[in-house]
Design a protein around this motif. Structure first.
Motif, PDB file in Angstrom:
ATOM      1  N   MET A  73       0.843  -1.211   0.000  1.00 10.30           N
ATOM      2  CA  MET A  73       0.000   0.000   0.000  1.00 10.30           C
ATOM      3  C   MET A  73       0.877   1.259   0.000  1.00 10.30           C
ATOM      4  SD  MET A  73      -3.015  -1.134  -0.262  1.00 10.30           S
ATOM      5  CE  MET A  73      -4.228   0.056   0.252  1.00 10.30           C
ATOM      6  N   ARG A  74       1.939   1.265   0.801  1.00 12.58           N
ATOM      7  CA  ARG A  74       2.841   2.426   0.817  1.00 12.58           C
ATOM      8  C   ARG A  74       3.439   2.674  -0.561  1.00 12.58           C
ATOM      9  NH1 ARG A  74       4.307   0.304   5.774  1.00 12.58           N
ATOM     10  NH2 ARG A  74       6.116  -0.717   4.863  1.00 12.58           N
ATOM     11  N   ASP A  75       3.836   1.594  -1.243  1.00  7.60           N
ATOM     12  CA  ASP A  75       4.363   1.730  -2.605  1.00  7.60           C
ATOM     13  C   ASP A  75       3.322   2.363  -3.521  1.00  7.60           C
ATOM     14  OD1 ASP A  75       6.749   0.580  -1.829  1.00  7.60           O
ATOM     15  OD2 ASP A  75       6.254  -1.407  -2.653  1.00  7.60           O
ATOM     16  N   MET A  76       2.076   1.923  -3.394  1.00  8.96           N
ATOM     17  CA  MET A  76       1.016   2.475  -4.221  1.00  8.96           C
ATOM     18  C   MET A  76       0.802   3.963  -3.914  1.00  8.96           C
ATOM     19  SD  MET A  76      -2.983   1.331  -4.559  1.00  8.96           S
ATOM     20  CE  MET A  76      -3.363   1.743  -2.853  1.00  8.96           C
ATOM     21  N   PHE A  77       0.820   4.323  -2.639  1.00  9.84           N
ATOM     22  CA  PHE A  77       0.587   5.710  -2.253  1.00  9.84           C
ATOM     23  C   PHE A  77       1.651   6.657  -2.810  1.00  9.84           C
ATOM     24  CE2 PHE A  77      -1.443   3.836   1.789  1.00  9.84           C
ATOM     25  CZ  PHE A  77      -2.664   3.690   1.157  1.00  9.84           C
ATOM     26  N   LEU A  78       2.843   6.145  -3.085  1.00 14.92           N
ATOM     27  CA  LEU A  78       3.927   6.967  -3.608  1.00 14.92           C
ATOM     28  C   LEU A  78       3.880   7.121  -5.125  1.00 14.92           C
ATOM     29  CD1 LEU A  78       6.864   5.621  -1.412  1.00 14.92           C
ATOM     30  CD2 LEU A  78       5.644   7.802  -1.179  1.00 14.92           C
ATOM     31  N   SER A  79       3.005   6.375  -5.774  1.00 13.16           N
ATOM     32  CA  SER A  79       2.978   6.403  -7.236  1.00 13.16           C
ATOM     33  C   SER A  79       2.288   7.652  -7.771  1.00 13.16           C
ATOM     34  CB  SER A  79       2.270   5.159  -7.782  1.00 13.16           C
ATOM     35  OG  SER A  79       0.869   5.251  -7.562  1.00 13.16           O
ATOM     36  N   ALA A  80       2.689   8.035  -8.969  1.00 13.24           N
ATOM     37  CA  ALA A  80       2.069   9.181  -9.641  1.00 13.24           C
ATOM     38  C   ALA A  80       0.597   8.901  -9.923  1.00 13.24           C
ATOM     39  CB  ALA A  80       2.809   9.485 -10.940  1.00 13.24           C
ATOM     40  N   GLY A  81       0.281   7.650 -10.228  1.00 17.26           N
ATOM     41  CA  GLY A  81      -1.099   7.285 -10.499  1.00 17.26           C
ATOM     42  C   GLY A  81      -1.998   7.484  -9.289  1.00 17.26           C
ATOM     43  N   TRP A  82      -1.487   7.151  -8.105  1.00 15.91           N
ATOM     44  CA  TRP A  82      -2.271   7.343  -6.879  1.00 15.91           C
ATOM     45  C   TRP A  82      -2.522   8.828  -6.634  1.00 15.91           C
ATOM     46  CZ3 TRP A  82      -5.327   4.605  -3.951  1.00 15.91           C
ATOM     47  CH2 TRP A  82      -5.725   5.115  -2.710  1.00 15.91           C
ATOM     48  N   LEU A 123      -9.993   8.539  -0.364  1.00 16.76           N
ATOM     49  CA  LEU A 123      -9.120   9.640   0.044  1.00 16.76           C
ATOM     50  C   LEU A 123      -8.555   9.417   1.447  1.00 16.76           C
ATOM     51  CD1 LEU A 123     -11.138  12.663  -1.364  1.00 16.76           C
ATOM     52  CD2 LEU A 123      -8.836  11.974  -2.069  1.00 16.76           C
ATOM     53  N   ARG A 124      -9.285   8.704   2.300  1.00 11.56           N
ATOM     54  CA  ARG A 124      -8.836   8.421   3.669  1.00 11.56           C
ATOM     55  C   ARG A 124      -7.963   7.181   3.770  1.00 11.56           C
ATOM     56  NH1 ARG A 124     -14.180   8.742   5.029  1.00 11.56           N
ATOM     57  NH2 ARG A 124     -14.190   6.505   5.349  1.00 11.56           N
ATOM     58  N   LEU A 125      -7.891   6.395   2.717  1.00 14.99           N
ATOM     59  CA  LEU A 125      -7.219   5.099   2.781  1.00 14.99           C
ATOM     60  C   LEU A 125      -5.781   5.201   3.286  1.00 14.99           C
ATOM     61  CD1 LEU A 125      -7.379   2.075   2.312  1.00 14.99           C
ATOM     62  CD2 LEU A 125      -6.712   2.493  -0.075  1.00 14.99           C
ATOM     63  N   ASP A 177      -4.332   7.444   5.208  1.00 18.50           N
ATOM     64  CA  ASP A 177      -4.320   7.721   6.650  1.00 18.50           C
ATOM     65  C   ASP A 177      -4.794   6.521   7.457  1.00 18.50           C
ATOM     66  OD1 ASP A 177      -3.330  10.291   6.333  1.00 18.50           O
ATOM     67  OD2 ASP A 177      -5.327  11.203   6.256  1.00 18.50           O
ATOM     68  N   ASP A 178      -5.788   5.802   6.929  1.00 20.16           N
ATOM     69  CA  ASP A 178      -6.277   4.615   7.624  1.00 20.16           C
ATOM     70  C   ASP A 178      -5.194   3.545   7.728  1.00 20.16           C
ATOM     71  OD1 ASP A 178      -8.730   5.856   7.875  1.00 20.16           O
ATOM     72  OD2 ASP A 178      -9.718   4.663   6.296  1.00 20.16           O
ATOM     73  N   ILE A 179      -4.431   3.362   6.657  1.00 24.05           N
ATOM     74  CA  ILE A 179      -3.348   2.373   6.674  1.00 24.05           C
ATOM     75  C   ILE A 179      -2.263   2.802   7.658  1.00 24.05           C
ATOM     76  CG2 ILE A 179      -1.485   1.318   5.306  1.00 24.05           C
ATOM     77  CD1 ILE A 179      -4.259   0.176   4.689  1.00 24.05           C
ATOM     78  N   LYS A 180      -1.916   4.088   7.649  1.00 22.14           N
ATOM     79  CA  LYS A 180      -0.906   4.581   8.595  1.00 22.14           C
ATOM     80  C   LYS A 180      -1.360   4.377  10.035  1.00 22.14           C
ATOM     81  CE  LYS A 180       1.130   8.068   5.592  1.00 22.14           C
ATOM     82  NZ  LYS A 180       1.261   9.496   5.304  1.00 22.14           N
ATOM     83  N   SER A 181      -2.618   4.667  10.311  1.00 15.61           N
ATOM     84  CA  SER A 181      -3.149   4.482  11.660  1.00 15.61           C
ATOM     85  C   SER A 181      -3.119   3.014  12.063  1.00 15.61           C
ATOM     86  CB  SER A 181      -4.583   4.997  11.739  1.00 15.61           C
ATOM     87  OG  SER A 181      -4.623   6.380  11.570  1.00 15.61           O
ATOM     88  N   ALA A 182      -3.466   2.155  11.131  1.00 15.60           N
ATOM     89  CA  ALA A 182      -3.450   0.718  11.416  1.00 15.60           C
ATOM     90  C   ALA A 182      -2.029   0.238  11.697  1.00 15.60           C
ATOM     91  CB  ALA A 182      -4.029  -0.055  10.232  1.00 15.60           C
ATOM     92  N   GLU A 183      -1.067   0.742  10.940  1.00 17.73           N
ATOM     93  CA  GLU A 183       0.335   0.352  11.167  1.00 17.73           C
ATOM     94  C   GLU A 183       0.804   0.810  12.547  1.00 17.73           C
ATOM     95  OE1 GLU A 183       3.038   0.203   7.352  1.00 17.73           O
ATOM     96  OE2 GLU A 183       1.947   2.101   7.448  1.00 17.73           O
ATOM     97  N   GLU A 184       0.462   2.026  12.897  1.00 17.53           N
ATOM     98  CA  GLU A 184       0.891   2.559  14.203  1.00 17.53           C
ATOM     99  C   GLU A 184       0.265   1.808  15.355  1.00 17.53           C
ATOM    100  OE1 GLU A 184      -0.064   6.705  13.875  1.00 17.53           O
ATOM    101  OE2 GLU A 184       1.521   7.060  12.400  1.00 17.53           O
ATOM    102  N   GLY A 185      -0.968   1.357  15.135  1.00 12.49           N
ATOM    103  CA  GLY A 185      -1.646   0.608  16.186  1.00 12.49           C
ATOM    104  C   GLY A 185      -1.532  -0.883  16.017  1.00 12.49           C
ATOM    105  N   ASP A 186      -0.801  -1.296  14.980  1.00  9.75           N
ATOM    106  CA  ASP A 186      -0.648  -2.722  14.674  1.00  9.75           C
ATOM    107  C   ASP A 186      -1.983  -3.429  14.540  1.00  9.75           C
ATOM    108  OD1 ASP A 186       2.295  -2.940  16.702  1.00  9.75           O
ATOM    109  OD2 ASP A 186       2.143  -2.612  14.559  1.00  9.75           O
ATOM    110  N   VAL A 187      -2.957  -2.722  13.999  1.00  8.85           N
ATOM    111  CA  VAL A 187      -4.282  -3.298  13.808  1.00  8.85           C
ATOM    112  C   VAL A 187      -4.626  -3.247  12.336  1.00  8.85           C
ATOM    113  CG1 VAL A 187      -6.733  -3.100  14.339  1.00  8.85           C
ATOM    114  CG2 VAL A 187      -5.019  -2.510  16.076  1.00  8.85           C
ATOM    115  N   LEU A 188      -4.837  -4.404  11.753  1.00  7.47           N
ATOM    116  CA  LEU A 188      -5.262  -4.490  10.342  1.00  7.47           C
ATOM    117  C   LEU A 188      -6.406  -5.462  10.239  1.00  7.47           C
ATOM    118  CD1 LEU A 188      -2.019  -4.448   8.205  1.00  7.47           C
ATOM    119  CD2 LEU A 188      -3.799  -2.746   8.306  1.00  7.47           C
TER     120      LEU A 188
END
Length: 75
Positions: A11-20, A60-62, A64-75
């Motif tokens: 997901m992080r790789d996708m977020f860095l893409s020009a397409g995203w 649009l929130r995805l 931030d949601d992934i970052k929050s999940a990573e920080e809380g170790d909840v997926l």
């Protein structure tokens, strides 16, 4: 690496893409267009626009949601 960790990395790789970034701009444009209540002429169109806004906001929130999940170790 666990499956969840791989998912977050992908997901992080996708977020860095020009397409995203382009998709995020287009989704914001959809929201801006749909929020103009003056352009709505029927209740069906109002509900359709509301649905488009819900989906666009979800994407649009995805990041931030992934970052929050990573920080809380909840997926």
């Amino acid at each position: 690496m666990t499956e969840e960790e791989q998912y977050c990395e992908d997901m992080r790789d996708m977020f860095l893409s020009a397409g995203w970034k382009r998709l995020m701009e287009e989704l914001q444009s959809v929201i801006d267009d749909c929020e103009n209540i003056r352009s709505v002429s029927t209740i069906e169109e109002l509900h359709h626009n509301k649905g488009k806004i819900v989906v666009a906001n979800s994407l649009l929130r995805l990041e931030d949601d992934i970052k929050s999940a990573e920080e809380g170790d909840v997926l």
